[in-house]
Design a protein around this motif. Sequence first.
Motif, PDB file in Angstrom:
ATOM      1  N   VAL A 124      -0.523  -1.585 -11.717  1.00 40.52           N
ATOM      2  CA  VAL A 124       0.063  -2.908 -11.934  1.00 40.52           C
ATOM      3  C   VAL A 124      -0.283  -3.718 -10.688  1.00 40.52           C
ATOM      4  CG1 VAL A 124       2.207  -4.184 -12.265  1.00 40.52           C
ATOM      5  CG2 VAL A 124       1.956  -1.905 -13.272  1.00 40.52           C
ATOM      6  N   LYS A 125      -0.887  -4.889 -10.871  1.00 37.41           N
ATOM      7  CA  LYS A 125      -1.384  -5.639  -9.713  1.00 37.41           C
ATOM      8  C   LYS A 125      -0.822  -7.059  -9.578  1.00 37.41           C
ATOM      9  CE  LYS A 125      -5.897  -4.043 -10.615  1.00 37.41           C
ATOM     10  NZ  LYS A 125      -5.379  -3.172 -11.594  1.00 37.41           N
ATOM     11  N   PHE A 126      -0.219  -7.612 -10.605  1.00 41.28           N
ATOM     12  CA  PHE A 126       0.332  -8.972 -10.550  1.00 41.28           C
ATOM     13  C   PHE A 126      -0.678  -9.978 -10.001  1.00 41.28           C
ATOM     14  CE2 PHE A 126       4.144  -6.270 -10.438  1.00 41.28           C
ATOM     15  CZ  PHE A 126       4.812  -6.784 -11.527  1.00 41.28           C
ATOM     16  N   GLY A 127      -1.935  -9.845 -10.410  1.00 41.07           N
ATOM     17  CA  GLY A 127      -2.958 -10.792 -10.008  1.00 41.07           C
ATOM     18  C   GLY A 127      -3.715 -10.439  -8.746  1.00 41.07           C
ATOM     19  N   LEU A 128      -3.292  -9.421  -8.022  1.00 42.90           N
ATOM     20  CA  LEU A 128      -4.048  -8.987  -6.850  1.00 42.90           C
ATOM     21  C   LEU A 128      -5.322  -8.296  -7.335  1.00 42.90           C
ATOM     22  CD1 LEU A 128      -1.154  -7.456  -4.703  1.00 42.90           C
ATOM     23  CD2 LEU A 128      -2.181  -9.726  -4.489  1.00 42.90           C
ATOM     24  N   SER A 129      -6.399  -8.474  -6.621  1.00 45.04           N
ATOM     25  CA  SER A 129      -7.655  -7.857  -7.053  1.00 45.04           C
ATOM     26  C   SER A 129      -7.638  -6.351  -6.815  1.00 45.04           C
ATOM     27  CB  SER A 129      -8.845  -8.483  -6.314  1.00 45.04           C
ATOM     28  OG  SER A 129      -8.920  -7.995  -4.992  1.00 45.04           O
ATOM     29  N   ARG A 130      -8.392  -5.675  -7.629  1.00 46.17           N
ATOM     30  CA  ARG A 130      -8.519  -4.217  -7.499  1.00 46.17           C
ATOM     31  C   ARG A 130      -9.048  -3.858  -6.109  1.00 46.17           C
ATOM     32  NH1 ARG A 130     -10.856  -0.983 -12.350  1.00 46.17           N
ATOM     33  NH2 ARG A 130      -9.837  -2.825 -13.134  1.00 46.17           N
ATOM     34  N   ASN A 131     -10.040  -4.632  -5.628  1.00 41.00           N
ATOM     35  CA  ASN A 131     -10.605  -4.359  -4.309  1.00 41.00           C
ATOM     36  C   ASN A 131      -9.568  -4.547  -3.201  1.00 41.00           C
ATOM     37  OD1 ASN A 131     -13.124  -3.640  -5.226  1.00 41.00           O
ATOM     38  ND2 ASN A 131     -13.974  -5.692  -5.002  1.00 41.00           N
ATOM     39  N   TYR A 132      -8.750  -5.591  -3.324  1.00 47.47           N
ATOM     40  CA  TYR A 132      -7.715  -5.839  -2.313  1.00 47.47           C
ATOM     41  C   TYR A 132      -6.724  -4.681  -2.271  1.00 47.47           C
ATOM     42  CZ  TYR A 132      -3.992  -7.986   0.368  1.00 47.47           C
ATOM     43  OH  TYR A 132      -3.045  -8.235   1.326  1.00 47.47           O
ATOM     44  N   VAL A 133      -6.262  -4.257  -3.429  1.00 50.65           N
ATOM     45  CA  VAL A 133      -5.308  -3.142  -3.494  1.00 50.65           C
ATOM     46  C   VAL A 133      -5.948  -1.891  -2.882  1.00 50.65           C
ATOM     47  CG1 VAL A 133      -4.020  -1.616  -5.050  1.00 50.65           C
ATOM     48  CG2 VAL A 133      -4.030  -4.097  -5.451  1.00 50.65           C
ATOM     49  N   ARG A 134      -7.190  -1.645  -3.200  1.00 51.49           N
ATOM     50  CA  ARG A 134      -7.910  -0.481  -2.662  1.00 51.49           C
ATOM     51  C   ARG A 134      -7.999  -0.566  -1.137  1.00 51.49           C
ATOM     52  NH1 ARG A 134     -13.286  -0.366  -5.256  1.00 51.49           N
ATOM     53  NH2 ARG A 134     -11.907  -0.459  -7.032  1.00 51.49           N
ATOM     54  N   GLU A 135      -8.302  -1.751  -0.605  1.00 49.46           N
ATOM     55  CA  GLU A 135      -8.395  -1.933   0.850  1.00 49.46           C
ATOM     56  C   GLU A 135      -7.056  -1.665   1.537  1.00 49.46           C
ATOM     57  OE1 GLU A 135      -9.833  -5.903   1.505  1.00 49.46           O
ATOM     58  OE2 GLU A 135     -11.735  -5.485   0.480  1.00 49.46           O
ATOM     59  N   VAL A 136      -5.978  -2.155   0.943  1.00 47.37           N
ATOM     60  CA  VAL A 136      -4.651  -1.945   1.525  1.00 47.37           C
ATOM     61  C   VAL A 136      -4.303  -0.459   1.497  1.00 47.37           C
ATOM     62  CG1 VAL A 136      -2.174  -2.433   1.258  1.00 47.37           C
ATOM     63  CG2 VAL A 136      -3.861  -4.276   0.970  1.00 47.37           C
ATOM     64  N   LYS A 137      -4.604   0.200   0.390  1.00 49.77           N
ATOM     65  CA  LYS A 137      -4.338   1.637   0.285  1.00 49.77           C
ATOM     66  C   LYS A 137      -5.166   2.435   1.296  1.00 49.77           C
ATOM     67  CE  LYS A 137      -4.208   3.217  -3.972  1.00 49.77           C
ATOM     68  NZ  LYS A 137      -4.480   3.352  -5.418  1.00 49.77           N
ATOM     69  N   ALA A 138      -6.375   1.977   1.586  1.00 50.42           N
ATOM     70  CA  ALA A 138      -7.210   2.653   2.587  1.00 50.42           C
ATOM     71  C   ALA A 138      -6.660   2.418   3.996  1.00 50.42           C
ATOM     72  CB  ALA A 138      -8.651   2.157   2.492  1.00 50.42           C
ATOM     73  N   GLN A 139      -6.149   1.215   4.237  1.00 54.23           N
ATOM     74  CA  GLN A 139      -5.588   0.899   5.555  1.00 54.23           C
ATOM     75  C   GLN A 139      -4.307   1.676   5.823  1.00 54.23           C
ATOM     76  OE1 GLN A 139      -4.807  -3.278   6.219  1.00 54.23           O
ATOM     77  NE2 GLN A 139      -4.297  -2.958   8.352  1.00 54.23           N
ATOM     78  N   TYR A 140      -3.490   1.846   4.778  1.00 52.17           N
ATOM     79  CA  TYR A 140      -2.214   2.559   4.893  1.00 52.17           C
ATOM     80  C   TYR A 140      -2.205   3.684   3.853  1.00 52.17           C
ATOM     81  CZ  TYR A 140      -0.868  -1.713   7.374  1.00 52.17           C
ATOM     82  OH  TYR A 140      -0.811  -2.774   8.241  1.00 52.17           O
ATOM     83  N   PRO A 141      -2.824   4.822   4.168  1.00 48.76           N
ATOM     84  CA  PRO A 141      -2.952   5.912   3.184  1.00 48.76           C
ATOM     85  C   PRO A 141      -1.602   6.431   2.694  1.00 48.76           C
ATOM     86  CG  PRO A 141      -4.262   6.349   5.158  1.00 48.76           C
ATOM     87  CD  PRO A 141      -3.424   5.137   5.442  1.00 48.76           C
ATOM     88  N   ASN A 142      -1.636   7.008   1.524  1.00 45.95           N
ATOM     89  CA  ASN A 142      -0.425   7.489   0.864  1.00 45.95           C
ATOM     90  C   ASN A 142       0.335   8.516   1.700  1.00 45.95           C
ATOM     91  OD1 ASN A 142       1.191   9.140  -1.210  1.00 45.95           O
ATOM     92  ND2 ASN A 142       0.610   7.278  -2.293  1.00 45.95           N
ATOM     93  N   ALA A 143      -0.359   9.408   2.367  1.00 43.17           N
ATOM     94  CA  ALA A 143       0.249  10.408   3.262  1.00 43.17           C
ATOM     95  C   ALA A 143       1.361  11.199   2.583  1.00 43.17           C
ATOM     96  CB  ALA A 143       0.748   9.740   4.551  1.00 43.17           C
ATOM     97  N   GLY A 144       1.183  11.483   1.300  1.00 44.72           N
ATOM     98  CA  GLY A 144       2.146  12.325   0.586  1.00 44.72           C
ATOM     99  C   GLY A 144       3.364  11.599   0.044  1.00 44.72           C
ATOM    100  N   PHE A 145       3.411  10.278   0.146  1.00 44.63           N
ATOM    101  CA  PHE A 145       4.611   9.555  -0.292  1.00 44.63           C
ATOM    102  C   PHE A 145       4.905   9.761  -1.771  1.00 44.63           C
ATOM    103  CE2 PHE A 145       6.753   5.706  -1.918  1.00 44.63           C
ATOM    104  CZ  PHE A 145       7.936   5.827  -1.225  1.00 44.63           C
ATOM    105  N   HIS A 146       3.923   9.601  -2.627  1.00 50.13           N
ATOM    106  CA  HIS A 146       4.167   9.754  -4.061  1.00 50.13           C
ATOM    107  C   HIS A 146       4.475  11.206  -4.430  1.00 50.13           C
ATOM    108  CE1 HIS A 146       2.699   5.641  -4.196  1.00 50.13           C
ATOM    109  NE2 HIS A 146       3.221   5.558  -5.395  1.00 50.13           N
ATOM    110  N   LYS A 147       3.871  12.161  -3.753  1.00 48.38           N
ATOM    111  CA  LYS A 147       4.199  13.575  -3.994  1.00 48.38           C
ATOM    112  C   LYS A 147       5.652  13.851  -3.644  1.00 48.38           C
ATOM    113  CE  LYS A 147      -0.388  15.510  -3.384  1.00 48.38           C
ATOM    114  NZ  LYS A 147      -1.262  16.336  -2.543  1.00 48.38           N
ATOM    115  N   MET A 148       6.118  13.268  -2.530  1.00 44.68           N
ATOM    116  CA  MET A 148       7.516  13.417  -2.134  1.00 44.68           C
ATOM    117  C   MET A 148       8.430  12.814  -3.194  1.00 44.68           C
ATOM    118  SD  MET A 148      10.327  11.530  -0.913  1.00 44.68           S
ATOM    119  CE  MET A 148       9.536  10.024  -0.406  1.00 44.68           C
TER     120      MET A 148
END
Length: 179
Positions: free
Chosen positions: A133-157
């Motif tokens: 779900v992006k609410f108009g944010l581009s796929r590339n932007y979301v990908r860049e943010v996720k790369a800058q701040y990696p998940n680090a197990g948050f969703h697994k937790m």
Amino acid sequence: MTNADTHQLLTDLLESWKATIGSDFQGYSNHCHRMVTFCLALRHCTDEERQKVAIAACYHDIGLWTARTMDYLPPSVPPAMECLKARGLQHWAEEVSLLITEHHKLRPYTDTRYPLVEAFRQADLVDFSLGLVKFGLSRNYVREVKAQYPNAGFHKMLVRTALSWFVRHPFNPAPMMKW
């Protein structure tokens, strides 16, 4: 206040919770930073709103660790209120409380007095959905943010905690969700 200032405020606030959050700290910290980044991209924020977003982001899920429950929204509010009081910002209490308590609302938040609440809700959903779900944010932007701040197990937790909760509370599997 720049985006960098907003993230620094969030980093400073989160630091005092490192021991409480323990091994989940990096994942939660990165989730908060992704949320703030998405929120600031979804809404042009004033300096005051940037501070509110940083404060609310720090505390929005903190009840997962302080109260050790999936019903973590109510216990996430008091620490945020203590933060506001310590900073002389009690007049933000209603809005910051709403940022926290309404961020898992399934439908849009429509009270026009607090438009920041909807942007914050959307930002959390962008991150929670892993960018589906992006609410108009581009796929590339979301990908860049996720790369800058990696998940680090948050969703697994989150999955691990939710499954543990469900086993003990099968008739109340998602108490943090609101219609």
